[in-house]
Design a protein around this motif. Sequence first.
Motif, PDB file in Angstrom:
ATOM      1  N   THR A  12      31.791  31.758  38.392  1.00 22.27           N
ATOM      2  CA  THR A  12      32.884  31.065  37.686  1.00 22.27           C
ATOM      3  C   THR A  12      33.543  31.994  36.673  1.00 22.27           C
ATOM      4  O   THR A  12      34.770  32.049  36.556  1.00 22.27           O
ATOM      5  CB  THR A  12      32.356  29.806  36.979  1.00 22.27           C
ATOM      6  OG1 THR A  12      31.797  28.918  37.957  1.00 22.27           O
ATOM      7  CG2 THR A  12      33.474  29.084  36.229  1.00 22.27           C
ATOM      8  N   THR A  15      35.751  34.502  38.309  1.00 19.02           N
ATOM      9  CA  THR A  15      37.006  33.922  38.799  1.00 19.02           C
ATOM     10  C   THR A  15      38.011  33.702  37.675  1.00 19.02           C
ATOM     11  O   THR A  15      39.193  34.059  37.806  1.00 19.02           O
ATOM     12  CB  THR A  15      36.728  32.581  39.503  1.00 19.02           C
ATOM     13  OG1 THR A  15      35.852  32.800  40.614  1.00 19.02           O
ATOM     14  CG2 THR A  15      38.020  31.949  39.997  1.00 19.02           C
ATOM     15  N   PHE A  16      37.544  33.149  36.562  1.00 14.39           N
ATOM     16  CA  PHE A  16      38.486  32.675  35.549  1.00 14.39           C
ATOM     17  C   PHE A  16      38.583  33.544  34.284  1.00 14.39           C
ATOM     18  O   PHE A  16      39.616  33.517  33.607  1.00 14.39           O
ATOM     19  CB  PHE A  16      38.137  31.229  35.154  1.00 14.39           C
ATOM     20  CG  PHE A  16      38.307  30.258  36.276  1.00 14.39           C
ATOM     21  CD1 PHE A  16      39.575  29.881  36.699  1.00 14.39           C
ATOM     22  CD2 PHE A  16      37.209  29.740  36.939  1.00 14.39           C
ATOM     23  CE1 PHE A  16      39.754  29.000  37.756  1.00 14.39           C
ATOM     24  CE2 PHE A  16      37.366  28.850  37.993  1.00 14.39           C
ATOM     25  CZ  PHE A  16      38.641  28.482  38.408  1.00 14.39           C
ATOM     26  N   ILE A  19      41.600  35.886  34.283  1.00 17.90           N
ATOM     27  CA  ILE A  19      42.874  35.171  34.127  1.00 17.90           C
ATOM     28  C   ILE A  19      43.102  34.819  32.660  1.00 17.90           C
ATOM     29  O   ILE A  19      44.200  35.029  32.113  1.00 17.90           O
ATOM     30  CB  ILE A  19      42.884  33.902  35.007  1.00 17.90           C
ATOM     31  CG1 ILE A  19      42.847  34.300  36.485  1.00 17.90           C
ATOM     32  CG2 ILE A  19      44.116  33.040  34.699  1.00 17.90           C
ATOM     33  CD1 ILE A  19      42.700  33.121  37.429  1.00 17.90           C
ATOM     34  N   GLN A  68      48.085  34.203  40.083  1.00 18.81           N
ATOM     35  CA  GLN A  68      46.731  33.956  39.591  1.00 18.81           C
ATOM     36  C   GLN A  68      46.090  32.746  40.268  1.00 18.81           C
ATOM     37  O   GLN A  68      44.861  32.701  40.427  1.00 18.81           O
ATOM     38  CB  GLN A  68      46.758  33.791  38.073  1.00 18.81           C
ATOM     39  CG  GLN A  68      47.042  35.101  37.347  1.00 18.81           C
ATOM     40  CD  GLN A  68      47.155  34.936  35.849  1.00 18.81           C
ATOM     41  OE1 GLN A  68      47.586  33.895  35.355  1.00 18.81           O
ATOM     42  NE2 GLN A  68      46.770  35.964  35.107  1.00 18.81           N
ATOM     43  N   ALA A  72      42.585  33.115  42.122  1.00 17.95           N
ATOM     44  CA  ALA A  72      41.424  32.280  41.823  1.00 17.95           C
ATOM     45  C   ALA A  72      40.853  31.659  43.092  1.00 17.95           C
ATOM     46  O   ALA A  72      39.622  31.591  43.269  1.00 17.95           O
ATOM     47  CB  ALA A  72      41.805  31.188  40.824  1.00 17.95           C
TER      48      ALA A  72
END
Length: 258
Positions: A12, A15-16, A19, A68, A72
């Motif tokens: 997680t 992934t984030f 960003i 983005q 993701a």
Amino acid sequence: MVPWEGYVSDETMGTFAPILLYWVYAGGYQLLLHRRPLQRYRLHTRAEEEDKNLVALPAVVRGVLLQQLVQAIVAMILFMITSDSSTVLVQPSMVVQSFQFLVAMLVMDTWQYFVHRYMHQNKFLYQHIHSQHHRLIVPYAIGALYNHPLEGLLLDTLGGAMSFLVSGMTPRTAVFFFCFAVLKTVDDHCGLWLPYNIFQHLFQNNTAYHDIHHQLQGTKYNYSQPFFSIWDRILGTHMAYDLLSRKEGGFEARPLRD
């Protein structure tokens, strides 16, 4: 032990976190870019930015958010495919992780150089895809990932996936690698030549180097991104430059080749 352990998974975070970091770092640069004391570090004047750029900031923000979103989705799929929840993943030594970092950097540079260069050489791809990024003739931080969605997928998202897979890094190492890559990419587009900026002084492929590529004389040169200038130097697409002080304040990256 990492700060997020026990709260969110490495997948997680991988992934984030990049960003979120993009908007924090790029947003900070965007605020600095228009502060009066920082005008003496700009590579282009505010007038040049307003006159030359062919796309407004709101459109740039929308374009980055779209990229983005795709990024993701691909990251979640990639981590889902490669992760094994039945085993406890042990982090390799720092020496091994450092080697994986270097491999990932070289893989990303190689992929992006050749895809980026081909998008310039193929008239159809340049006109319909890559030219969107070059609407920002005067780059700024928030526009670092402003690309056509297909370019974003091919150049950045797939390049990141390949770096992760080839290097063999764990999801936890990937968190740090992708965050580092985001910081470097944003810095290369920030439009400021700042004293004591570690990226601009440790890497030859830096803000001024990439600024040359966005200029008319440099669009067929300095394709390398985001880390090294190796492929430009090997394949003859490197363009040297002088960094000159402007009378009205700020700097100018002036190409040394006609």
